[in-house]
Design an enzyme around this catalytic site. Structure first.
Site, short mmCIF file in Angstrom:
data_model
loop_
_atom_site.label_atom_id
_atom_site.label_comp_id
_atom_site.label_asym_id
_atom_site.label_seq_id
_atom_site.Cartn_x
_atom_site.Cartn_y
_atom_site.Cartn_z
N GLU A 34 73.50 25.25 -19.42
CA GLU A 34 72.59 24.00 -19.11
C GLU A 34 71.46 23.84 -18.47
OE1 GLU A 34 73.37 19.30 -17.92
OE2 GLU A 34 74.39 20.93 -17.12
N LYS A 92 71.83 15.45 -25.48
CA LYS A 92 72.88 15.10 -24.72
C LYS A 92 73.24 13.48 -24.89
CE LYS A 92 75.21 15.56 -20.09
NZ LYS A 92 74.94 16.10 -18.91
N CYS A 143 77.70 19.70 -20.45
CA CYS A 143 78.26 19.66 -18.96
C CYS A 143 79.17 18.25 -18.97
CB CYS A 143 77.17 19.53 -18.42
SG CYS A 143 77.41 19.97 -16.45
#
Length: 300
Positions: A34, A92, A143
Site C-alpha cells: 500500500e 479503495k 489493507c
C-alpha cells in the site's frame, strides 16, 4: 511480494520497490504494498514506462498509488501494470476512520492539529474490480479491507481465484498489530476457499493456502521480497453461497433463549394471604390508646 520497509519520500519508496523487483525471477504477478507509489501515474508516463519495463522482465505488477490527481482529490488505488502500461485500477472502498478520512470533519476537524489524523479526506471507490494476470483472476483489496469478510466474498463470487491484499502498517510498527492484521488473510482464505496473499510496504507480507494454512511469513523487520506459489482455487464454500449465516443464526438462537428466560420470570405466582383473627394482623385502638399485636411473629 515486495516489502521495502519504511521509506521517507515518494521517490525513495518507488526506487526501493523497483530495485527489489529487478532481481526477481519471472512470475505470474508481482505485488507491491500500500502507498508504494506516491505519484499520480496518469500524469507520470515516465514512471509507467519504468513499471512496464519491470512487467516485461518479471511479470505483471500490482502497485498501489496514493497521490492527488489533477483535480486535487486523493485516493488509494491498486493499479495493475502490464508490459504495455496500465491495465486495470481499483480504488479503495472502505477507508480507515480518522486515518484516511475524518467523520464529521466540520465538527472533528480540529483533531488534525493534535494528531496524525487525515489532513484531507481520501475519495472512496464505488465497488470491487476484477483483474487478470495470465489465466488467473483475482480481486485486489487494500489493507483495512481485509477486516471485512463480505468484500472477499464479493470478489470470489465474481470469479476471483486468489485474494490479493496490499498493506502498510507503519503507524503500528513494533507492536502486535502487524501480525494480527496479516493473520486476517488466513481467515478470509478459510472463509472463501481461496488462497490469499498480502504484500506490505512495511508490516507483514504473508501468504496462505485455500484452507488458511500459512505458506509464507515475512515479518516487519525484514526487507526485500518473498516468492510464493499458490494454487488458484475453484468451487464455493458455504460462506461464499450464504454469507454471514453463522453469526446471524447464533444471534437468533441467543435472542430466542433470552426471550424464553425473560418470559419464565414473568409467570404469575400465587399470593399468600394472611389468615386468622383481625387483631393478630393489625393494630387496634383500645381506650384511646394504640395497641399492636402482642406477639411480633404472630403479627407478621
Amino acid at each position: 511480494l515486495v516489502q521495502p520497509g519504511v521509506m521517507v519520500g515518494a521517490d525513495t519508496r518507488f526506487d526501493a520497490g523497483e530495485r527489489i523487483t529487478a532481481v526477481l525471477p519471472k512470475v505470474d504477478l508481482v505485488v507491491w504494498g500500500e502507498s508504494s507509489v506516491g505519484f499520480d501515474l496518469r500524469r507520470r508516463p515516465d514512471l509507467v514506462a519504468r513499471l512496464a519495463a519491470l512487467a516485461r522482465a518479471h511479470g505483471p505488477l500490482l502497485v498501489n498509488e496514493d497521490a492527488r490527481d489533477a483535480g486535487g482529490r486523493i485516493s488509494k488505488s491498486a493499479v495493475l501494470i502490464g508490459p504495455d502500461g496500465e491495465r486495470a485500477r481499483y480504488v479503495k472502498n472502505r477507508l480507515v476512520p480518522f486515518g484516511e478520512y475524518i467523520p464529521l470533519r466540520t465538527t472533528l476537524g480540529w483533531l488534525t492539529h493534535i494528531s496524525k489524523a487525515a489532513k484531507q479526506d481520501r475519495v472512496p471507490g464505488t465497488g470491487v474490480v476484477m483483474m487478470h494476470a495470465g489465466l488467473v483472476s483475482f480481486g485486489p483489496l487494500i489493507c483495512f479491507e481485509s477486516t471485512f469478510p463480505d468484500l472477499a466474498r464479493t470478489v470470489v463470487n465474481r470469479g476471483a481465484r486468489v485474494l490479493v491484499y496490499e498493506s502498510a502498517t507503519s503507524t503500528f510498527q513494533n507492536s502486535w498489530a502487524p501480525p494480527q492484521h496479516a493473520s486476517l488473510g488466513a481467515v478470509r482464505a478459510a472463509e472463501t476457499g481461496r488462497p490469499a496473499v498480502q504484500a506490505a510496504l512495511t508490516g507483514v507480507s504473508a501468504a496462505f493456502d485455500e484452507r488458511g494454512r500459512r505458506i509464507a511469513w515475512m515479518d516487519t523487520p525484514r526487507r526485500g521480497s518473498v516468492v510464493v506459489e499458490v494454487t488458484p482455487a475453484h468451487g464455493r464454500t458455504p460462506y461464499d453461497r450464504h454469507g454471514d449465516y453463522v453469526p446471524w443464526l447464533a444471534l437468533v438462537i441467543v435472542a430466542g433463549a433470552g426471550l424464553r428466560a425473560w418470559r419464565g420470570t414473568r409467570k404469575p405466582g400465587v399470593v399468600q394471604g394472611v389468615r386468622g383473627n383481625t387483631h393478630n394482623s393489625c393494630s387496634v385502638r383500645r381506650n384511646g390508646m394504640r395497641s399492636g399485636a402482642s406477639d411480633e411473629h404472630e403479627a407478621q
